[in-house]
Design an enzyme around this catalytic site. Structure first.
Site, PDB file in Angstrom:
ATOM      1  N   ALA A   1       0.799  -1.368  -0.089  1.00  0.00           N
ATOM      2  CA  ALA A   1      -0.093   0.040   0.148  1.00  0.00           C
ATOM      3  C   ALA A   1       0.776   1.165   0.109  1.00  0.00           C
ATOM      4  O   ALA A   1       0.696   2.193   0.773  1.00  0.00           O
ATOM      5  CB  ALA A   1      -0.986   0.152   1.185  1.00  0.00           C
TER       6      ALA A   1
ATOM      7  N   THR B   1      11.493  -2.835  -2.948  1.00  0.00           N
ATOM      8  CA  THR B   1      12.609  -3.826  -3.347  1.00  0.00           C
ATOM      9  C   THR B   1      13.800  -2.572  -3.214  1.00  0.00           C
ATOM     10  O   THR B   1      14.510  -2.304  -4.359  1.00  0.00           O
ATOM     11  CB  THR B   1      12.545  -4.183  -4.849  1.00  0.00           C
ATOM     12  OG1 THR B   1      12.225  -2.860  -5.690  1.00  0.00           O
ATOM     13  CG2 THR B   1      11.502  -5.249  -5.246  1.00  0.00           C
TER      14      THR B   1
ATOM     15  N   CYS C   1      13.562   5.387  -7.226  1.00  0.00           N
ATOM     16  CA  CYS C   1      13.782   4.683  -8.422  1.00  0.00           C
ATOM     17  C   CYS C   1      15.297   4.854  -9.156  1.00  0.00           C
ATOM     18  O   CYS C   1      15.820   3.756  -9.458  1.00  0.00           O
ATOM     19  CB  CYS C   1      12.886   4.860  -9.619  1.00  0.00           C
ATOM     20  SG  CYS C   1      11.193   3.904  -8.911  1.00  0.00           S
TER      21      CYS C   1
ATOM     22  N   PHE D   1      12.166  14.643  -2.055  1.00  0.00           N
ATOM     23  CA  PHE D   1      13.037  14.825  -3.046  1.00  0.00           C
ATOM     24  C   PHE D   1      12.691  15.663  -4.362  1.00  0.00           C
ATOM     25  O   PHE D   1      13.514  15.770  -5.164  1.00  0.00           O
ATOM     26  CB  PHE D   1      13.622  13.338  -3.533  1.00  0.00           C
ATOM     27  CG  PHE D   1      12.512  12.708  -4.491  1.00  0.00           C
ATOM     28  CD1 PHE D   1      12.696  13.001  -5.680  1.00  0.00           C
ATOM     29  CD2 PHE D   1      11.401  11.961  -3.930  1.00  0.00           C
ATOM     30  CE1 PHE D   1      11.951  12.221  -6.657  1.00  0.00           C
ATOM     31  CE2 PHE D   1      10.400  11.423  -4.915  1.00  0.00           C
ATOM     32  CZ  PHE D   1      10.827  11.539  -6.410  1.00  0.00           C
TER      33      PHE D   1
ATOM     34  N   ARG E   1      12.725   9.456  -0.268  1.00  0.00           N
ATOM     35  CA  ARG E   1      13.546   8.625  -0.438  1.00  0.00           C
ATOM     36  C   ARG E   1      14.902   9.103  -1.469  1.00  0.00           C
ATOM     37  O   ARG E   1      14.393   9.636  -2.216  1.00  0.00           O
ATOM     38  CB  ARG E   1      13.134   7.221  -1.132  1.00  0.00           C
ATOM     39  CG  ARG E   1      12.518   6.477   0.204  1.00  0.00           C
ATOM     40  CD  ARG E   1      11.626   5.417  -0.504  1.00  0.00           C
ATOM     41  NE  ARG E   1      10.405   5.827  -1.123  1.00  0.00           N
ATOM     42  CZ  ARG E   1       9.664   4.930  -2.106  1.00  0.00           C
ATOM     43  NH1 ARG E   1       9.816   3.705  -1.851  1.00  0.00           N
ATOM     44  NH2 ARG E   1       8.598   5.400  -2.662  1.00  0.00           N
TER      45      ARG E   1
END
Length: 462
Positions: free
Chosen positions: A10, A92, A276, A338, A346
């Protein structure tokens, strides 16, 4: 026909993606599950302004669909059992231990999901990889699922997300493309078609691309690597511009008008962040190295090296400009996320700039419109550069930008929030120690206006 979707995870991908699918496919029941009870409670908050992911437009979609055909639950097994299609959308992160430490993707959460699905499923399922994953993860998932002994048939699809945080809802409603990878067998093609049919409720058919699984997985990593490469390329030129008297914004505009290059992702800054770019490039580097492709690995690793350098030199520039010491000096940070229009922190440049300044004994004061104090402290503590109590002494998080800037020696702009442009800069200047410095890490503010007030203004690349 798919009637029941379960999404495991979620977070920033699962929540918005499933909300839009629920809005556009009222005939499908969509359940988002997570073991994190606090997070699910936030998604179920009566006031949708309190949902845990901030994205423009998301709260309205959740308000429209929640309780109708969109549900948030901690009952993972029950949702897996009921679902025809299961999206895996768990984190991940880059491995912090063992083989591949610092580069490879940590797939333990993915494997746990696969084992849970294998244990619970009593009927045939389509399992969709939504998390960003290294090439050939699908075969590992299939391996686990096919050895369950439950006699259940599984089809694995890769459906990578290409969302940009801050515009995720717009990206979902009108995507450049939807990519679906699956097996070339008749069963695989049938599974692909069932996912195509879901997206076809609102996405034009010519924007839905189908490939084999491996091409789909690698396309996601490649897309992020190319975008990050552009950011590092313009940032590399920004340092050269500063030394030669050129202006990186003028250079970017000039090259961006070349149709072969185009204007996007040519904005110089203190460096890229987010969940990412860095993770995916490191993943690409690791994959290349495992196949012995060292030159390929070195090429992509340089994008990360350049990005880290950009963050470090921004902090160094603050220190050198403030007469080679920031010890005991108050530096105000405007922005911690960010990028603008998200509360995601992150890999944010702000974390690393703050860490460097704290190591030089600066006092850092932070204001961000959407990031809470708890998150800011968590980001710094995660680096383990110093103790939690030392971090707490060095950082003050303010609810008000004027309070953050009061009595500061310098201001560092770390996130490009639009509201920063509209502040009463005269009032801010009046409350600061003189000379009053601004280090604009996003080239956001109006140099002429600020210099007229009396600020000493520095920006990236000029």
């Amino acid at each position: 026909m798919i009637k029941n979707i379960c999404c495991i995870g979620a977070g920033y991908v699962g929540g918005p993606t499933m909300a839009v699918i629920a809005q556009k496919c009222p005939h499908i029941k969509v359940t988002v599950v997570d073991l994190n009870e606090k997070r699910i409670a936030e998604w179920n908050d009566v006031n949708t302004d309190n949902i845990p992911v901030y994205e423009p437009g998301l709260a309205a979609i959740v308000a429209e669909t929640r309780g109708r055909n969109l549900f948030f639950s901690t009952e993972v097994d029950k949702s897996i059992e009921e679902a025809d299609m299961i999206f895996i959308s768990v984190n991940t992160p880059t491995k912090t231990y063992g083989v591949g430490k610092g580069m490879a993707a940590d797939l333990k959460h993915i494997e746990l999901c696969a084992r849970q699905i294998a244990r619970v499923a009593k009927t045939d399922k389509i399992v969709v990889e939504k998390s960003t994953l290294p090439v050939r993860t699908a075969s590992a998932i299939k391996d686990i699922l096919d050895h369950t002994g439950n006699g259940v048939q599984f089809q694995i699809l890769s459906n990578p997300e290409f969302l940009a945080e801050g515009t995720a809802v717009a990206d979902l409603l009108a995507p450049d493309r939807v990519l679906i990878g699956g097996d070339t067998t008749p069963e695989g093609q049938k599974a692909i078609q069932s996912l195509v049919d879901i997206y076809a409720n609102w996405v034009p058919q010519d924007r839905i691309l189908t490939t084999n699984v491996w091409s789909s997985e690698l396309s996601k990593l490649t897309a992020n690597a190319f975008l990050a490469q552009r950011v590092s390329s313009i940032n590399a030129m920004s340092e050269l511009c500063e030394r030669t008297g050129a202006n990186v914004n003028e250079v970017a505009r000039a090259i961006g008008m070349d149709s072969r290059i185009g204007p996007k992702f040519l904005k110089s800054s203190v460096g890229f962040g987010g969940s990412c770019f860095q993770k995916d490039i490191l993943n690409l580097v690791y994959i290349a190295k495992t196949y012995g492709l060292n030159e390929v690995a070195d090429y992509w690793e340089q994008v990360i090296i350049m990005n880290d350098h950009q963050k470090r030199r921004f902090a160094k520039n603050i220190i050198s400009t403030l007469y080679n010491t920031v010890s005991g000096k108050k530096i105000a940070f405007l922005g911690w996320a960010f990028k603008k229009d998200t509360n995601d922190t992150r890999e944010s440049a702000a974390i690393y700039v703050a860490d460097d300044l704290l190591s030089e004994q600066a006092s850092v004061s932070v204001f961000d419109p959407k990031v809470e104090e708890e998150q800011i402290m968590s980001d710094l503590n995660y680096l383990e550069t110093r103790s939690e109590s030392e971090n707490k002494r060095g950082i003050a998080v303010e609810k008000n930008p004027y309070a953050a800037c009061k009595d500061a020696h310098a201001i560092a702009v770390l996130t490009e929030w639009d509201e920063f442009r509209n502040y009463d800069w005269q009032q801010i200047y009046d409350g600061m120690l003189k000379p009053a410095f601004i280090f604009d890490g996003r080239n956001l503010l109006d140099r002429k206006e600020l210099e007229k007030i009396g600020f000493v203004y520095q920006s990236i690349g000029s």
